[in-house]
Enzyme design. Sequence first.
Site, mmCIF file in Angstrom:
data_model
loop_
_atom_site.group_PDB
_atom_site.id
_atom_site.type_symbol
_atom_site.label_atom_id
_atom_site.label_comp_id
_atom_site.label_asym_id
_atom_site.label_seq_id
_atom_site.Cartn_x
_atom_site.Cartn_y
_atom_site.Cartn_z
ATOM 1 C CD GLU A 143 -9.649 -1.247 8.175
ATOM 2 O OE1 GLU A 143 -8.694 -1.768 8.766
ATOM 3 O OE2 GLU A 143 -9.598 -0.884 6.986
ATOM 4 C CG ASP B 225 -7.465 -5.467 5.186
ATOM 5 O OD1 ASP B 225 -6.928 -5.678 6.280
ATOM 6 O OD2 ASP B 225 -7.634 -4.335 4.700
ATOM 7 C CD GLU C 202 -2.942 -1.263 2.237
ATOM 8 O OE1 GLU C 202 -2.712 -0.730 3.330
ATOM 9 O OE2 GLU C 202 -4.009 -1.849 1.978
HETATM 10 O O1 GCW Z 1 -6.842 -2.975 6.730
HETATM 11 C C1 GCW Z 1 -6.002 -2.187 5.974
HETATM 12 C C2 GCW Z 1 -6.321 -0.817 6.465
HETATM 13 C C3 GCW Z 1 -5.163 0.126 6.446
HETATM 14 C C4 GCW Z 1 -3.974 -0.546 7.096
HETATM 15 C C5 GCW Z 1 -3.632 -1.801 6.321
HETATM 16 C C6 GCW Z 1 -2.485 -2.591 6.946
HETATM 17 C C7 GCW Z 1 -2.284 0.454 8.456
HETATM 18 O O2 GCW Z 1 -7.407 -0.321 5.715
HETATM 19 O O3 GCW Z 1 -5.560 1.280 7.130
HETATM 20 O O4 GCW Z 1 -2.871 0.304 7.198
HETATM 21 O O5 GCW Z 1 -4.746 -2.651 6.310
HETATM 22 O O6 GCW Z 1 -2.774 -3.541 7.651
HETATM 23 O O7 GCW Z 1 -1.348 -2.267 6.712
#
Ligand code: GCW
Length: 748
Positions: A444, A416, A342
């Site tokens: 989240e 995720d 990311e």
């Molecule tokens: O779940 C996703 C989140 C990001 C997060 C990423 C990760 C810290 O939307 O906000 O970044 O995973 O785990 O690196």
Amino acid sequence: MRERFFELQRKARRILFCRRERMEQMRLRRHNCKPALFVKLLIAVLFFFGSTVRAEDGYRLWLRYDPLTQTESQVYRQRVASLVVTGDSATMSAIRAELSVGCSGLLGSAIPIVARVDRDGAVIVGTPQSSTVIAGLKWDRQLASLGPEGFRIASARVEGRAVIVIASQSEVGALYGTFHFLRLMQTQQSISHLEVTQRPRLQLRVLDHWDNLDGTIERGYAGRSLWNWSALPEVLDPRLRDYARANASIGINGSTLNNVNANSQILTTEYLRKVAAIAGVFRPYGIHVYLSARFSAPIELGGLKTADPLDPEVAEWWKKKADEIYGLIPDFGGFLVKANSEGQPGPRTYNRSHADGANMLAAAVAPHQGVVIWRAFVYDNKPDYDRAGAAYAELQPFDGKFAPNVLLQVKNGPIDFQPREPFHPLFGAMPKTQLMPEFQITQEYLGFSNHLVFLAPMWREFLDADTYSKGRGSTVAKVADGSLYHQRLTGIAGVANTGTDRNWTGHHFAQANWYAFGRLAWNPDLSSRQIASEWIAMTITHDPEPSDALTRIMVESREAVIDYMTPLGLHHLFWGGHHYGPAPWWNSEPRADWNPVYFHKADALGVGFDRTATGGNTVAQYHAPVRARFENLNSCPEEFLLWFHHVRWDHRLKSGRTLWDELALHYQHGVDWVRATRKEWAALKGLIDSERYEEVARKLSIQEQDAIVWRDACLLYFQTFSQRPLPPSVEKPAKSLDEYKAKSILNQ
Ligand code: GCW
């Protein structure tokens, strides 16, 4: 104002406990009762204010220590008549303070701290080094077999007296034993014939904070960061100590202070001093500090031209940085790294492997016994690929290539932190690598701190999943705790849900998820029910009726949330960016694999992601029997159906109903559950303190509204493909699809 009372109350308790013994004698000898009377009055007043002003705002978490009933405390008081905690170290002082506040609170009157065993009912805590009594018991071999953090609690006779001994090889182990002992009373267990031995099953039990240096928290829903960087290192918020106490009470022994999307500033000397100050508060409680390291820090801080892990200057820069850190924080845990994920920099930027990157950092911390925790949350921006298979493809080939002080931190599922995912296929696929599960405690994808969702059942499901990597019974828990592959280091991490909100976690029940994480990290075999009922007894009520109802609600909650969000294996239907409400129509993210449409693939024929050989084939990453089970439409567990298969709307499920009807009924069931829960909660009015009662009731009403939106928005959207009517028992949507599309629930 509340803080002030709190502080005064603490002071008064301290005065009383430190002086009590002396005072008793003085009173007898000199008839000088004025100070004692004053202190007693002060305490009575403060207890009164304490219980009405601050008592139920949630600040005290599960360490409330409110008086038990008269009958219970009478029984316990026979076994807990005095406290013998010798030793002046910070940890021994912490034990003394906790035991004193805990026992005195629970038993409703001060339990004296004394220097010697001079009566029945002495509770002796320490190590063979800190306590001559414990040394005299000759428990050394047994304590050694329990490891540095394990402990033994046993009823014993010392100098002819009936006593309870809480002992460990290390002071921190004795602290864990102390919290365990207090928990026995908090949960009203017998302490009459004690023989308890415990040791943590996992070594690194870490909370990861996604806290930014500006005080915001990525995916944080309970206020701002607990670390007040601008005031540190001079000002140490008393809350830091309470944070450490709470963690130690459930065995958490590590805290990564900053976001994995890291700012390299944290590694400057200025910030390291601040980090050292925090580490100083945590140390007596056995909590090691870790930092997220930005891979490009040598460029940003060191002025180097590259961060290539094979460049000797880069390696040297990290080595010096590690030396500096350990100079300031000798028990620093190590680095956590999110690399080439990311948008984060990493070794792949220089065409090096993840192992190259991790091993270079590992070499820098190795001389100091530090570790590198390398995250496996990596995926590529490729057309027509399955994001669920990316981490496996990228990392599995490096099994056996990581340095001995590297752990690979892998999220529980391959996408995720969704409400439900199958276990990540890397578990069971890297026998020569130290895999460390990563959970997300912060919600989240689970309604933030607005929805009541107890996460232990989710983590249990993951830990119990059988990877079959060494045949039947090769569960994820055994991969993680090292019993399957005998790795040297083990660990588990949870992304924290804490913040500056008075109740720490936003929702009172979200505290239970912090609690559950720690308890499972210590013992990954604990049942969700046990964890829930322990937490309720310590935090909410001892009253059997509400306790039973609440335990059931907690244990059911996660399945109910899946029902109204993403049933039958659906995943990632979330509104872009904030991930709160539903947006299955979402298709505007810059990357395909950030869009719900990528994940559900709904069309006129059916819905779901085909991950079998006819599709992405990432099902092949699982071991044979697991793969076969998932691969076959008929044997695939229905909770993972649309995760692995694109299924026709008219396909018949085990119930005999079509997929469409079943989907609709799941959504309705989720809403019904929240409604029923609201009613059950309403019935507890008067049985639960009004402050928390009202706050939870308010959150439950939000949860109901949200569940309705989830049901309606998802069903209306999928109906545009299925073209089928809703089954009669499913309510008519409250609004039109266009209305749901127009505004996210966060903005309503
Ligand atoms: O779940 C996703 C989140 C990001 C997060 C990423 C990760 C810290 O939307 O906000 O970044 O995973 O785990 O690196």
